[in-house]
Scaffold this motif. Structure first.
Motif, PDB file in Angstrom:
ATOM      1  N   TYR A 278      78.461 -65.250  37.622  1.00  0.00           N
ATOM      2  CA  TYR A 278      77.052 -65.320  37.220  1.00  0.00           C
ATOM      3  C   TYR A 278      76.203 -65.946  38.328  1.00  0.00           C
ATOM      4  CZ  TYR A 278      72.773 -66.668  34.853  1.00  0.00           C
ATOM      5  OH  TYR A 278      71.444 -66.827  34.536  1.00  0.00           O
ATOM      6  N   GLU A 279      76.713 -67.038  38.906  1.00  0.00           N
ATOM      7  CA  GLU A 279      75.962 -67.694  39.982  1.00  0.00           C
ATOM      8  C   GLU A 279      75.795 -66.779  41.182  1.00  0.00           C
ATOM      9  OE1 GLU A 279      76.950 -72.452  39.321  1.00  0.00           O
ATOM     10  OE2 GLU A 279      78.275 -71.243  40.596  1.00  0.00           O
ATOM     11  N   GLN A 280      76.844 -66.008  41.466  1.00  0.00           N
ATOM     12  CA  GLN A 280      76.770 -65.088  42.598  1.00  0.00           C
ATOM     13  C   GLN A 280      75.728 -64.001  42.361  1.00  0.00           C
ATOM     14  OE1 GLN A 280      80.325 -62.770  43.245  1.00  0.00           O
ATOM     15  NE2 GLN A 280      79.904 -62.522  45.419  1.00  0.00           N
ATOM     16  N   SER A 282      73.138 -64.082  40.078  1.00  0.00           N
ATOM     17  CA  SER A 282      71.793 -64.567  39.755  1.00  0.00           C
ATOM     18  C   SER A 282      71.200 -65.481  40.827  1.00  0.00           C
ATOM     19  CB  SER A 282      71.824 -65.327  38.429  1.00  0.00           C
ATOM     20  OG  SER A 282      72.580 -66.529  38.555  1.00  0.00           O
ATOM     21  N   GLY A 283      72.072 -66.092  41.621  1.00  0.00           N
ATOM     22  CA  GLY A 283      71.594 -67.070  42.593  1.00  0.00           C
ATOM     23  C   GLY A 283      71.305 -68.420  41.975  1.00  0.00           C
ATOM     24  N   GLU A 284      71.572 -68.556  40.670  1.00  0.00           N
ATOM     25  CA  GLU A 284      71.332 -69.812  39.963  1.00  0.00           C
ATOM     26  C   GLU A 284      72.518 -70.753  40.122  1.00  0.00           C
ATOM     27  OE1 GLU A 284      70.390 -71.316  35.371  1.00  0.00           O
ATOM     28  OE2 GLU A 284      70.442 -69.179  35.865  1.00  0.00           O
ATOM     29  N   ASP A 285      72.254 -72.038  40.251  1.00  0.00           N
ATOM     30  CA  ASP A 285      73.310 -73.046  40.361  1.00  0.00           C
ATOM     31  C   ASP A 285      73.447 -73.755  39.018  1.00  0.00           C
ATOM     32  OD1 ASP A 285      75.237 -74.702  41.326  1.00  0.00           O
ATOM     33  OD2 ASP A 285      73.880 -76.039  42.411  1.00  0.00           O
ATOM     34  N   LEU A 286      74.533 -73.487  38.304  1.00  0.00           N
ATOM     35  CA  LEU A 286      74.724 -74.045  36.970  1.00  0.00           C
ATOM     36  C   LEU A 286      75.339 -75.435  37.038  1.00  0.00           C
ATOM     37  CD1 LEU A 286      76.178 -70.885  35.172  1.00  0.00           C
ATOM     38  CD2 LEU A 286      73.843 -71.763  35.016  1.00  0.00           C
ATOM     39  N   TYR A 293      79.956 -68.181  31.079  1.00  0.00           N
ATOM     40  CA  TYR A 293      78.514 -68.179  30.836  1.00  0.00           C
ATOM     41  C   TYR A 293      78.199 -67.153  29.755  1.00  0.00           C
ATOM     42  CZ  TYR A 293      73.482 -67.891  31.661  1.00  0.00           C
ATOM     43  OH  TYR A 293      72.104 -67.897  31.505  1.00  0.00           O
ATOM     44  N   GLY A 311      72.979 -68.606  27.499  1.00  0.00           N
ATOM     45  CA  GLY A 311      72.717 -69.665  28.471  1.00  0.00           C
ATOM     46  C   GLY A 311      73.712 -70.807  28.374  1.00  0.00           C
ATOM     47  N   SER A 348      72.807 -77.107  29.417  1.00  0.00           N
ATOM     48  CA  SER A 348      71.905 -77.807  30.349  1.00  0.00           C
ATOM     49  C   SER A 348      72.505 -79.123  30.836  1.00  0.00           C
ATOM     50  CB  SER A 348      70.538 -78.070  29.687  1.00  0.00           C
ATOM     51  OG  SER A 348      69.944 -76.855  29.266  1.00  0.00           O
TER      52      SER A 348
END
Length: 358
Positions: A278-280, A282-286, A293, A311, A348
């Motif tokens: 998912y991070e790869q 979306s570019g988001e850092d969880l 996810y 989420g 979160s």
């Protein structure tokens, strides 16, 4: 009688006794047993070469009738040549006398095989029906109509230790080498191997017993001839490294087929993806480094009723850590419809424990 003569007689007797003692304590047992009708006791533990040979022969004789060859025909679509048929070979293990056979999902091309044929120990062949498969754990169940089959004894993979004897039976290079036996030890436990960029097989048993593509779906056996794993050659690794799926993962599946004739899988009711993937994408850092996810929860599902949200990152089921979709699927296979458990999610950056009824 003179004292000298008495002393000589006593000395001769003592010398004879010493000679007899020496013979019986120095000569090998095999020499002393010559001419005896008593048969040597069979050994069940490994300590010498002779004992090892006895174990391997005994295991082969016990397990061989429950091992089958599997041939498949799969239709491949080709842009230039149209539909072409491709054949495949694998191995399977009989788990119920009424015709249920356990093998790898990739042996039957994850349900895409047009024809599946089973070759039995007695030389007969039967067409098989694919009842169930799951590519994530690389297991499948097929069934033939033939009855009164020899059934493999399932062991306890949770009790396996590094250094234990490991014996594999399968068709390493096709049916011309059917039911080949290879031996080794358990080299490692709980191994995780990346199959490709997005898939990982986890909790595998590692062995140095030779396992080749045709061995796929065949049994990995312990010194008592019990199945402790299902060999998989889906993983291409260095020479001397073989892997098997622990049999304890398959036991609940096999049990349902034996008792009900079908398998009802527990469904959590989410669409998910590994955190890293998912991070790869979306570019988001969880906040969570690993886990699943949640992209979406299915309305009315167990996950939705428990309060799992899109989420969230699933990090535990019960007390088991969840690091990937593979982990999640394996833990769900341990549960049955109607069971209750807890699912811990990272929401979160905060761990939230939710009660789920499946």
């Amino acid at each position: 009688m003179g004292k000298g003569l008495v002393a000589g007689i006593i000395g001769a007797v003592i010398g004879t006794l010493l000679t007899i003692y020496t013979v019986f304590n120095v000569l090998p047992d095999s020499f002393l047993r010559q001419g005896s009708t008593e048969e040597p006791t069979k050994q069940t533990l490994v300590g010498t070469t002779a004992k090892e040979e006895t174990v391997y022969k005994a295991v082969a004789k016990k397990a061989m009738p429950s091992v089958v060859g599997i041939t498949t025909v799969t239709v491949q679509q080709d842009f230039f040549f149209g539909d072409t048929e491709q054949s495949g070979v694998g191995t399977g293990v009989i788990v119920d006398s009424r015709g249920y056979i356990l093998t790898n999902a990739h042996v039957i091309s994850s349900g895409q095989a047009k024809n599946v044929t089973v070759l039995f120990y007695d030389g007969t062949k039967e067409e098989a029906q694919v009842l169930w498969y799951d590519s994530l754990i690389d297991l499948a169940v097929i069934k033939v109509e033939k009855q009164d089959l020899d059934v493999a004894e399932l062991g306890d993979s949770d009790g396996v230790e590094v250094g234990d004897i490991a014996i594999a039976i399968g068709n390493p290079l096709g049916l011309e080498f059917e039911r080949s036996v290879t031996q080794g030890i358990i080299s490692g436990l709980n191994r995780s191997i990346d199959i490709n960029q997005y898939e990982t097989m986890e909790n595998l048993i590692q062995t140095d017993a030779s396992i080749n593509p045709g061995n796929s779906g065949g049994p990995l056996l312990d010194s008592q001839g019990k199945v402790i794993g299902i060999n998989t050659a889906k993983i291409q690794t260095a020479e001397g490294l073989g892997f098997a799926i622990p049999i304890d993962l398959a036991k609940p599946i096999v049990k349902q087929f034996i008792e009900k004739g079908r398998f009802e899988k527990v469904v959590l009711g989410i669409q998910g993806v590994n955190v890293a993937r998912y991070e790869q994408a979306s570019g988001e850092d969880l906040p969570a480094e690993t886990g699943v996810y949640v992209l979406e929860t299915v309305s009315g599902s167990a996950a939705a009723k428990a309060g799992i949200k899109a989420g969230d990152v699933i990090i535990k089921i019960g007390k088991a850590d969840i690091k990937s979709m593979g982990n999640l699927v394996r833990e769900l296979y341990k549960l049955s419809p109607g069971d209750e458990t807890t699912v811990t999610v990272d929401r979160s950056g905060k761990a939230v424990e939710l009660n789920v009824k499946l």
